[in-house]
Scaffold this motif. Structure first.
Motif, PDB file in Angstrom:
ATOM      1  N   LEU A  49       0.814  -1.221   0.000  1.00  8.07           N
ATOM      2  CA  LEU A  49       0.000   0.000   0.000  1.00  8.07           C
ATOM      3  C   LEU A  49       0.850   1.275   0.000  1.00  8.07           C
ATOM      4  O   LEU A  49       0.305   2.369  -0.081  1.00  8.07           O
ATOM      5  N   ALA A  50       2.158   1.122   0.103  1.00  8.22           N
ATOM      6  CA  ALA A  50       3.026   2.288   0.273  1.00  8.22           C
ATOM      7  C   ALA A  50       2.918   3.315  -0.860  1.00  8.22           C
ATOM      8  O   ALA A  50       2.828   4.517  -0.583  1.00  8.22           O
ATOM      9  N   PRO A  51       2.936   2.921  -2.165  1.00 10.24           N
ATOM     10  CA  PRO A  51       2.811   3.940  -3.218  1.00 10.24           C
ATOM     11  C   PRO A  51       1.521   4.760  -3.094  1.00 10.24           C
ATOM     12  O   PRO A  51       1.540   5.986  -3.260  1.00 10.24           O
ATOM     13  N   PHE A  52       0.423   4.079  -2.788  1.00 13.51           N
ATOM     14  CA  PHE A  52      -0.855   4.777  -2.594  1.00 13.51           C
ATOM     15  C   PHE A  52      -0.770   5.741  -1.427  1.00 13.51           C
ATOM     16  O   PHE A  52      -1.196   6.907  -1.523  1.00 13.51           O
ATOM     17  N   LEU A  53      -0.199   5.323  -0.312  1.00 10.91           N
ATOM     18  CA  LEU A  53      -0.136   6.164   0.882  1.00 10.91           C
ATOM     19  C   LEU A  53       0.790   7.363   0.693  1.00 10.91           C
ATOM     20  O   LEU A  53       0.485   8.470   1.150  1.00 10.91           O
ATOM     21  N   VAL A  54       1.915   7.155   0.028  1.00  7.40           N
ATOM     22  CA  VAL A  54       2.833   8.271  -0.236  1.00  7.40           C
ATOM     23  C   VAL A  54       2.145   9.339  -1.085  1.00  7.40           C
ATOM     24  O   VAL A  54       2.209  10.541  -0.772  1.00  7.40           O
ATOM     25  N   MET A  55       1.464   8.917  -2.151  1.00  4.75           N
ATOM     26  CA  MET A  55       0.807   9.894  -3.016  1.00  4.75           C
ATOM     27  C   MET A  55      -0.430  10.499  -2.353  1.00  4.75           C
ATOM     28  O   MET A  55      -0.773  11.658  -2.622  1.00  4.75           O
ATOM     29  N   LEU A  56      -1.094   9.745  -1.487  1.00  2.55           N
ATOM     30  CA  LEU A  56      -2.204  10.324  -0.725  1.00  2.55           C
ATOM     31  C   LEU A  56      -1.692  11.423   0.193  1.00  2.55           C
ATOM     32  O   LEU A  56      -2.267  12.522   0.265  1.00  2.55           O
ATOM     33  N   GLY A  57      -0.585  11.172   0.901  1.00  2.00           N
ATOM     34  CA  GLY A  57       0.011  12.198   1.746  1.00  2.00           C
ATOM     35  C   GLY A  57       0.447  13.410   0.952  1.00  2.00           C
ATOM     36  O   GLY A  57       0.252  14.559   1.378  1.00  2.00           O
ATOM     37  N   TYR A  58       1.028  13.160  -0.228  1.00  4.05           N
ATOM     38  CA  TYR A  58       1.468  14.252  -1.104  1.00  4.05           C
ATOM     39  C   TYR A  58       0.296  15.151  -1.481  1.00  4.05           C
ATOM     40  O   TYR A  58       0.366  16.386  -1.355  1.00  4.05           O
ATOM     41  N   HIS A  59      -0.801  14.566  -1.944  1.00  9.22           N
ATOM     42  CA  HIS A  59      -1.936  15.371  -2.404  1.00  9.22           C
ATOM     43  C   HIS A  59      -2.709  15.996  -1.245  1.00  9.22           C
ATOM     44  O   HIS A  59      -3.251  17.095  -1.389  1.00  9.22           O
ATOM     45  N   LEU A  60      -2.756  15.346  -0.096  1.00  9.26           N
ATOM     46  CA  LEU A  60      -3.370  15.983   1.072  1.00  9.26           C
ATOM     47  C   LEU A  60      -2.603  17.247   1.452  1.00  9.26           C
ATOM     48  O   LEU A  60      -3.203  18.253   1.865  1.00  9.26           O
ATOM     49  N   ALA A  61      -1.297  17.211   1.298  1.00 13.41           N
ATOM     50  CA  ALA A  61      -0.471  18.368   1.642  1.00 13.41           C
ATOM     51  C   ALA A  61      -0.606  19.493   0.629  1.00 13.41           C
ATOM     52  O   ALA A  61      -0.594  20.671   0.999  1.00 13.41           O
ATOM     53  N   THR A  62      -0.738  19.151  -0.647  1.00 11.03           N
ATOM     54  CA  THR A  62      -0.725  20.190  -1.691  1.00 11.03           C
ATOM     55  C   THR A  62      -2.095  20.808  -1.945  1.00 11.03           C
ATOM     56  O   THR A  62      -2.174  21.909  -2.483  1.00 11.03           O
ATOM     57  N   THR A  63      -3.171  20.123  -1.582  1.00 10.10           N
ATOM     58  CA  THR A  63      -4.515  20.609  -1.936  1.00 10.10           C
ATOM     59  C   THR A  63      -5.319  21.070  -0.729  1.00 10.10           C
ATOM     60  O   THR A  63      -6.535  21.227  -0.822  1.00 10.10           O
ATOM     61  N   ASN A  64      -4.655  21.328   0.392  1.00  8.83           N
ATOM     62  CA  ASN A  64      -5.397  21.708   1.600  1.00  8.83           C
ATOM     63  C   ASN A  64      -6.119  23.042   1.474  1.00  8.83           C
ATOM     64  O   ASN A  64      -7.021  23.342   2.254  1.00  8.83           O
ATOM     65  N   GLY A  65      -5.751  23.862   0.493  1.00  7.45           N
ATOM     66  CA  GLY A  65      -6.451  25.132   0.266  1.00  7.45           C
ATOM     67  C   GLY A  65      -7.908  24.946  -0.108  1.00  7.45           C
ATOM     68  O   GLY A  65      -8.714  25.885  -0.007  1.00  7.45           O
ATOM     69  N   LEU A  66      -8.268  23.729  -0.546  1.00  5.36           N
ATOM     70  CA  LEU A  66      -9.666  23.449  -0.891  1.00  5.36           C
ATOM     71  C   LEU A  66     -10.595  23.606   0.306  1.00  5.36           C
ATOM     72  O   LEU A  66     -11.779  23.922   0.133  1.00  5.36           O
ATOM     73  N   ILE A  67     -10.097  23.378   1.502  1.00  3.58           N
ATOM     74  CA  ILE A  67     -10.957  23.445   2.691  1.00  3.58           C
ATOM     75  C   ILE A  67     -11.534  24.852   2.832  1.00  3.58           C
ATOM     76  O   ILE A  67     -12.755  25.043   2.918  1.00  3.58           O
ATOM     77  N   HIS A  68     -10.666  25.851   2.833  1.00  8.31           N
ATOM     78  CA  HIS A  68     -11.126  27.235   2.961  1.00  8.31           C
ATOM     79  C   HIS A  68     -11.853  27.709   1.704  1.00  8.31           C
ATOM     80  O   HIS A  68     -12.890  28.374   1.791  1.00  8.31           O
TER      81      HIS A  68
END
Length: 407
Positions: A49-68
């Motif tokens: 599951l590591a490739p999925f988790l690494v890219m999930l962490g990457y996109h969670l970090a880069t797209t957090n502006g969507l919340i606001h």
């Protein structure tokens, strides 16, 4: 430590690893974004599951502006809708990487397997539709400013890291050389003879843009905004400017009343055919539907320059067609001729994506137009991410950027 605790530790570690790359890269050092891809052949050998988790962490970090941003656009929905969009979209972007271990084995592992698995999963994640119409902060954008040489080095690094188990010394040497070349490309590639993209050239003389800070506009404020801007545009043209670009959607719905307000500008271009005004507006297309477009005013005539991909949910919502914007994923590349110069244009949301920008490659573009309306994302990283994404494409294409933004 129990097996469950070990698994939770693994999950957290890989999520953290990807998020560190994402936070580090966007928007201040996008050259680090490809490191998310370089991690995949390394972590793939440790946990399926590591490739999925690494890219999930990457996109969670880069797209957090969507919340606001989502909270501003849909205030009635509250913060939870923004959190849902943020987490849901990140999961979607990471979803193709679940296939990474299987693709790696299908292509018989090693360097070839790592290269094939990385390319296929990353292409389906943030480049081609359907995910390509929402997939922003693609790791590949970080390699664009260095041109094809940078992309080639990233591919060689992936291949070298994939060969680690076969021949550690060879893989180490390949990875070390490629990493050095990538980080020190302006100095090293000149020796290798690989073309390095220079800084973007200057804009043609007399090409200007108007930035505004009008925030959210409504029916009445569109009128007052146009009444303010028309004299300003005329002053720019009378001072000798040849091309004036205004932000996305700044004129609002392009109806009879709006046309009447902008008629003096159209008449000026008729009397001075060397001048052009590019105005962001919402053009009626069919019954109660719109197209996000630039209105090109030149020689007393109007020409509609439509976008291809409006913002899903807030602009494009076919399940509620009233006031929805048209989506044309496989439309023609966004190209036009302005002042005798071949231009490509990316309207606001499209500046974050790879798919619409690909249409400008090999099209002979000489200038890149980047109108935007990002009032809803003020206070987030989204405007900066948008800016560096456009700059990356401009460096890759070797052209200057003319941007006009409403905040």
């Amino acid at each position: 430590m129990t097996e469950r605790a070990l698994n939770l530790k693994r999950v957290f570690s890989y999520l953290l690893l990807g998020s560190i790359v994402g936070f580090s890269a966007w928007p201040h050092a996008i050259c680090l974004a490809p490191f998310a891809l370089l991690l995949l052949p390394v972590v793939n050998r440790r946990y399926w599951l590591a490739p999925f988790l690494v890219m999930l962490g990457y996109h969670l970090a880069t797209t957090n502006g969507l919340i606001h941003g989502t909270d501003v656009i849909f205030p009635h929905a509250g913060l939870w809708l923004g959190i849902g969009f943020w987490m849901g979209s990140s999961c979607l972007f990471a979803l193709p990487y679940l296939a990474y271990p299987y693709l790696y084995l299908f292509f018989r592992g090693g360097g070839r397997g790592a290269l094939a698995a990385t390319m296929i999963t990353s292409i389906f994640s943030t480049i081609i539709p359907p995910l390509g119409i929402i997939g922003w902060t693609s790791p590949w954008i970080g390699a664009l400013p260095t041109g094809w040489g940078g992309i080639l080095v990233v591919l060689m690094l992936i291949y070298g890291l994939g060969r680690w188990e076969e021949n550690k010394m060879t893989a180490f040497l390949v990875a070390a050389m490629c990493l050095s070349a990538y980080l020190w490309s302006p100095f090293v590639w000149g020796v290798w003879g690989v073309p390095v993209r220079p800084a973007s050239p200057a804009l043609p003389a007399g090409w200007v843009s108007i930035h505004t800070d009008y925030g959210e506009l409504s029916n009445l404020s569109y009128v007052t905004t146009s009444l303010r801007l028309v004299p300003r545009v005329l002053r720019d043209l009378e001072s000798g400017d040849r091309v004036v670009l205004l932000p996305e959607g700044i004129a609002g719905p392009w109806l009879t009343g709006t046309r009447a307000i902008w008629q003096p500008v159209l008449q000026y271009t008729a009397k001075h055919p060397s001048t052009t005004v590019l105005l962001g507006a919402d053009v009626l297309s069919g019954r109660q539907k719109y197209v996000d477009a630039l209105i090109q005013m030149h020689d007393g005539r109007e020409k509609i320059l439509p976008d291809r991909i409006p913002v899903p949910f807030s602009m494009w919502h076919p399940w509620a067609p009233r006031n929805s914007f048209r989506m044309h994923v496989f439309g023609n590349p966004e190209l036009a001729t302005v002042d005798g110069v071949r231009v490509g244009y990316l309207i606001c949301y499209e500046q974050l994506l790879v798919w619409p920008a690909l249409g400008l490659w090999h099209s002979g573009v000489q200038v890149l137009l980047a109108p935007a309306d990002v009032w809803w994302a003020r206070g987030t990283s989204i405007p900066a991410i948008q800016r560096v994404s456009v700059d990356a494409w401009a460096r890759f294409l070797g052209v200057p950027v003319l941007r006009a933004v409403n905040l």
